[in-house]
Design a protein around this motif. Structure first.
Motif, PDB file in Angstrom:
ATOM      1  N   VAL A  23       5.427   4.362  -7.622  1.00  0.00           N
ATOM      2  CA  VAL A  23       5.643   3.016  -8.151  1.00  0.00           C
ATOM      3  C   VAL A  23       7.115   2.652  -7.975  1.00  0.00           C
ATOM      4  O   VAL A  23       8.000   3.463  -8.258  1.00  0.00           O
ATOM      5  CB  VAL A  23       5.258   2.958  -9.644  1.00  0.00           C
ATOM      6  N   VAL A  24       7.364   1.428  -7.515  1.00  0.00           N
ATOM      7  CA  VAL A  24       8.737   0.949  -7.340  1.00  0.00           C
ATOM      8  C   VAL A  24       9.343   0.696  -8.717  1.00  0.00           C
ATOM      9  O   VAL A  24       8.776  -0.046  -9.522  1.00  0.00           O
ATOM     10  CB  VAL A  24       8.763  -0.335  -6.487  1.00  0.00           C
ATOM     11  N   VAL A  33      14.565   0.607  -1.888  1.00  0.00           N
ATOM     12  CA  VAL A  33      13.853   0.601  -3.160  1.00  0.00           C
ATOM     13  C   VAL A  33      13.855   2.015  -3.718  1.00  0.00           C
ATOM     14  O   VAL A  33      13.948   2.987  -2.979  1.00  0.00           O
ATOM     15  CB  VAL A  33      12.394   0.098  -3.015  1.00  0.00           C
ATOM     16  N   VAL A  34      13.770   2.112  -5.036  1.00  0.00           N
ATOM     17  CA  VAL A  34      13.657   3.408  -5.696  1.00  0.00           C
ATOM     18  C   VAL A  34      12.202   3.554  -6.116  1.00  0.00           C
ATOM     19  O   VAL A  34      11.662   2.709  -6.822  1.00  0.00           O
ATOM     20  CB  VAL A  34      14.593   3.518  -6.916  1.00  0.00           C
ATOM     21  N   VAL A  67       9.537  -4.640  -8.203  1.00  0.00           N
ATOM     22  CA  VAL A  67       9.340  -3.659  -9.260  1.00  0.00           C
ATOM     23  C   VAL A  67       7.887  -3.693  -9.729  1.00  0.00           C
ATOM     24  O   VAL A  67       7.327  -4.761  -9.953  1.00  0.00           O
ATOM     25  CB  VAL A  67      10.304  -3.927 -10.435  1.00  0.00           C
ATOM     26  N   GLY A  68       7.286  -2.513  -9.848  1.00  0.00           N
ATOM     27  CA  GLY A  68       5.908  -2.406 -10.316  1.00  0.00           C
ATOM     28  C   GLY A  68       4.884  -2.257  -9.211  1.00  0.00           C
ATOM     29  O   GLY A  68       3.731  -1.924  -9.477  1.00  0.00           O
ATOM     30  N   LEU A  87       9.406   3.111   3.656  1.00  0.00           N
ATOM     31  CA  LEU A  87       8.197   2.473   3.145  1.00  0.00           C
ATOM     32  C   LEU A  87       7.141   2.429   4.239  1.00  0.00           C
ATOM     33  O   LEU A  87       7.412   1.966   5.352  1.00  0.00           O
ATOM     34  CB  LEU A  87       8.534   1.047   2.685  1.00  0.00           C
ATOM     35  N   ARG A  88       5.951   2.939   3.963  1.00  0.00           N
ATOM     36  CA  ARG A  88       4.846   2.879   4.929  1.00  0.00           C
ATOM     37  C   ARG A  88       4.001   1.639   4.670  1.00  0.00           C
ATOM     38  O   ARG A  88       3.736   0.859   5.561  1.00  0.00           O
ATOM     39  CB  ARG A  88       4.009   4.148   4.813  1.00  0.00           C
ATOM     40  N   SER A  89       3.571   1.446   3.398  1.00  0.00           N
ATOM     41  CA  SER A  89       2.740   0.277   3.080  1.00  0.00           C
ATOM     42  C   SER A  89       2.752   0.033   1.578  1.00  0.00           C
ATOM     43  O   SER A  89       3.077   0.914   0.792  1.00  0.00           O
ATOM     44  CB  SER A  89       1.307   0.493   3.564  1.00  0.00           C
ATOM     45  N   VAL A  90       2.360  -1.192   1.213  1.00  0.00           N
ATOM     46  CA  VAL A  90       2.195  -1.549  -0.191  1.00  0.00           C
ATOM     47  C   VAL A  90       0.713  -1.401  -0.522  1.00  0.00           C
ATOM     48  O   VAL A  90      -0.124  -2.059   0.096  1.00  0.00           O
ATOM     49  CB  VAL A  90       2.688  -2.989  -0.465  1.00  0.00           C
TER      50      VAL A  90
END
Length: 97
Positions: A23-24, A33-34, A67-68, A87-90
């Protein structure tokens, strides 16, 4: 003599890259992003499962994460001192009000 083995594609020649889901928790940096990844660890004495979390800095080229969001990150080349993931995907978006 047997036939020579087929050569592996370039992506698999480097080895298998690790994938993690998390989770971001922060998107305040440019293109970074963390991501917090949780895992369950069994206590050696009591057998109870405990939650442990790790935070990874991941490269977000397009700045699409907020975030989230639940995301999938992949191991990548070192981009800075602490950033070694991309990042690969959301997977799913956070509810925005």
């Amino acid at each position: 003599m047997s036939d020579p083995q087929p050569t592996a594609p370039a992506a698999t020649a480097r080895g298998r890259r690790q994938l993690l889901e998390g989770v971001v928790v922060s998107d305040k940096m440019a293109k970074t992003v963390v991501v917090q990844v949780e895992r369950l660890v069994k206590d050696p004495r009591y057998g109870k499962y405990l939650k442990r979390s790790t935070r990874f800095m991941a490269h977000d080229e397009k700045g699409e994460c907020k975030v989230g969001d639940r995301v999938l990150i992949v191991e990548d080349r070192p981009r800075s001192t602490r950033k070694r993931w991309a990042l690969r995907s959301v997977i799913s978006r956070a509810v925005r009000l």
